[in-house]
Design a protein around this motif. Structure first.
Motif, PDB file in Angstrom:
ATOM      1  N   GLU A 176      65.981  10.027  26.402  1.00 15.72           N
ATOM      2  CA  GLU A 176      66.484   9.284  25.256  1.00 15.72           C
ATOM      3  C   GLU A 176      67.927   9.676  24.945  1.00 15.72           C
ATOM      4  OE1 GLU A 176      65.104   8.305  20.619  1.00 15.72           O
ATOM      5  OE2 GLU A 176      63.996   9.754  21.863  1.00 15.72           O
ATOM      6  N   ASP A 177      68.632   8.725  24.334  1.00 13.30           N
ATOM      7  CA  ASP A 177      70.034   8.962  23.988  1.00 13.30           C
ATOM      8  C   ASP A 177      70.095   9.738  22.674  1.00 13.30           C
ATOM      9  OD1 ASP A 177      72.762   8.905  24.037  1.00 13.30           O
ATOM     10  OD2 ASP A 177      72.959   6.793  23.455  1.00 13.30           O
ATOM     11  N   ASP A 210      68.373  13.102  30.356  1.00  5.85           N
ATOM     12  CA  ASP A 210      69.741  12.830  29.914  1.00  5.85           C
ATOM     13  C   ASP A 210      70.502  14.164  29.831  1.00  5.85           C
ATOM     14  OD1 ASP A 210      71.972  11.463  28.980  1.00  5.85           O
ATOM     15  OD2 ASP A 210      71.326  11.585  26.887  1.00  5.85           O
ATOM     16  N   GLY A 213      74.193  13.937  28.567  1.00 12.56           N
ATOM     17  CA  GLY A 213      74.215  13.666  27.137  1.00 12.56           C
ATOM     18  C   GLY A 213      73.866  14.894  26.327  1.00 12.56           C
ATOM     19  N   ALA A 250      69.240   9.710  33.546  1.00 14.82           N
ATOM     20  CA  ALA A 250      69.443   8.608  32.607  1.00 14.82           C
ATOM     21  C   ALA A 250      70.757   7.864  32.853  1.00 14.82           C
ATOM     22  CB  ALA A 250      69.417   9.131  31.175  1.00 14.82           C
ATOM     23  N   SER A 251      71.748   8.561  33.365  1.00 22.30           N
ATOM     24  CA  SER A 251      73.064   7.964  33.671  1.00 22.30           C
ATOM     25  C   SER A 251      73.712   7.317  32.449  1.00 22.30           C
ATOM     26  CB  SER A 251      72.940   6.932  34.799  1.00 22.30           C
ATOM     27  OG  SER A 251      72.520   7.545  35.999  1.00 22.30           O
ATOM     28  N   ARG A 252      73.429   7.859  31.269  1.00 25.77           N
ATOM     29  CA  ARG A 252      74.068   7.353  30.056  1.00 25.77           C
ATOM     30  C   ARG A 252      75.526   7.794  29.989  1.00 25.77           C
ATOM     31  NH1 ARG A 252      70.265   5.472  26.527  1.00 25.77           N
ATOM     32  NH2 ARG A 252      68.091   6.148  26.851  1.00 25.77           N
ATOM     33  N   TYR A 253      75.785   8.986  30.518  1.00 28.04           N
ATOM     34  CA  TYR A 253      77.122   9.561  30.484  1.00 28.04           C
ATOM     35  C   TYR A 253      77.484  10.036  31.884  1.00 28.04           C
ATOM     36  CZ  TYR A 253      75.956   9.582  25.535  1.00 28.04           C
ATOM     37  OH  TYR A 253      75.563   9.207  24.272  1.00 28.04           O
TER      38      TYR A 253
END
Length: 366
Positions: A176-177, A210, A213, A250-253
């Motif tokens: 989760e972010d 994540d 993150g 997650a590859s959010r950042y």
């Protein structure tokens, strides 16, 4: 005098409590970020000291009437390793007044001196950040909980510290972010242990991680802890301890964004990483844990690795000293130069600074 020194990371973690009575009102307690000697300078050649094996980095200094001089500093070796266990007898004081060609050694009959207890001068805020994605919950939760509790017991005092010299918060992440708070910043060991014990296998069902993150958010949180200390006119330091059993999924950042956040962080934040198993990227974790990284090949080794990190954190906290002495200089003698020398076994080091004796009189006691 030449100094042949290696640049070392400033981490630790410390709070300066004003416990010296009539300290000057205009003192600005601001943690040092000025390099190896901090607010100090190299020692005058007239003393004939050799190269420094030990580095005294002055973080702050102040005076208090009737004639007390206080210097707050950290001690490390030339490789940046913290030096702990120093006592009053390890230090020698030299002063140079306006009538002195060089420095004069201040004898114990002219000046009393002491090292203040750590509880009066340190605040060490630790952020324990745990990967609780599905892979950890399914395969190594019990071992992670045992290791985390051991870590808490090693870092936090057994009795709750009312002065908040040592504090810790616990956070966790999955895919989760968000950086979830398991327990806010506290000085209570029991509260932290209870928080770890409350973790169940249903706390998350997210199989993603994540990691980047979590690194970014925990750095931001550590920075906030430092800002809160500054707002209270105290000196603070923080340590981020990041555990994971995998890589960022997650590859959010981006990796670059996470590494830049850690690299550019306040120098008073130390970064530690703990990796578990064969799916981690050791090189990335070494960069995210730029102060120190350790890896466990299996879950049975987790407690050992967590304890290794706790030892590093404790060493850094205990390498900070508040050295105080009563100077024989008196009102009207102007500004004097001061050298503090430390000798421990076959190693020694020294740093120079100065102070004003304005308003100083007799009657000082430590």
């Amino acid at each position: 005098m030449k100094l042949n020194l290696k640049i070392f990371s400033v981490f630790c973690l410390t709070l300066l409590a004003i416990s010296c009575g009539n300290a000057d009102d205009d003192v600005d307690f601001d943690f040092n970020d000025k390099g190896e000697l901090g607010k100090g300078t190299t020692v005058d050649d007239c003393l004939g000291f050799g190269e420094n094996d030990l580095i005294l980095s002055i973080q702050e200094q102040y005076t208090a009437k009737p004639s007390k001089v206080s210097v707050f500093f950290k001690v490390s070796d030339a490789d940046g390793n913290p030096v702990v266990g120093l006592v009053e007898d390890d230090f020698t004081i030299y002063e140079q007044g306006r009538n002195d060609d060089c420095f004069n050694k201040i004898s114990t009959t002219e000046s009393s001196k002491k090292i203040s207890p750590n509880g009066q001068i340190f605040n060490n805020s630790t952020l324990l950040v745990l990967d609780l994605s599905k892979s950890v919950l399914d395969s190594s939760l019990d071992e992670l909980k045992a290791a985390s509790i051991s870590f808490i017991n090693n870092v936090m005092p057994e009795e709750e510290d009312k002065s908040d010299s040592f504090t810790m918060s616990i956070h966790w992440f999955d895919g989760e972010d968000k950086l979830h708070e398991l327990n806010p910043l506290t000085s209570s060991r029991d509260e932290l242990v209870s928080a770890i014990e409350s973790i169940t296998s249903t706390i998350s069902s997210d199989a993603s991680t994540d990691l980047y993150g979590a690194a970014i958010r925990s750095t931001d949180l550590a920075s906030k802890y430092l800002e809160d200390n500054t707002a209270k006119d105290v000196i603070g330091a923080a340590s981020v301890v990041l555990f994971t059993d995998g890589t960022d999924q997650a590859s959010r950042y981006t990796k670059a964004a996470a590494l830049k956040k850690v690299t550019d962080a306040d120098p008073n934040i130390s970064f530690f990483s703990i990796g578990l198993g064969s799916e981690i990227d050791a090189e990335i974790l070494k960069e995210l844990g730029k102060t120190f990284s350790v890896f466990a090949t299996n879950k049975e080794e987790l407690e050992t690795t967590f304890n290794e990190i706790s030892t590093k954190i404790s060493e850094r906290a205990n390498s900070f000293y508040l050295f105080e002495y009563c100077t024989p200089k008196r009102d009207g003698s102007g500004t004097s130069n001061l050298v503090i020398q430390v000798k421990k076994q076959n190693r020694e080091g020294a740093v120079q600074t100065k102070f004003s004796a304005d308003g100083f009189t007799g009657g000082c006691g430590l």
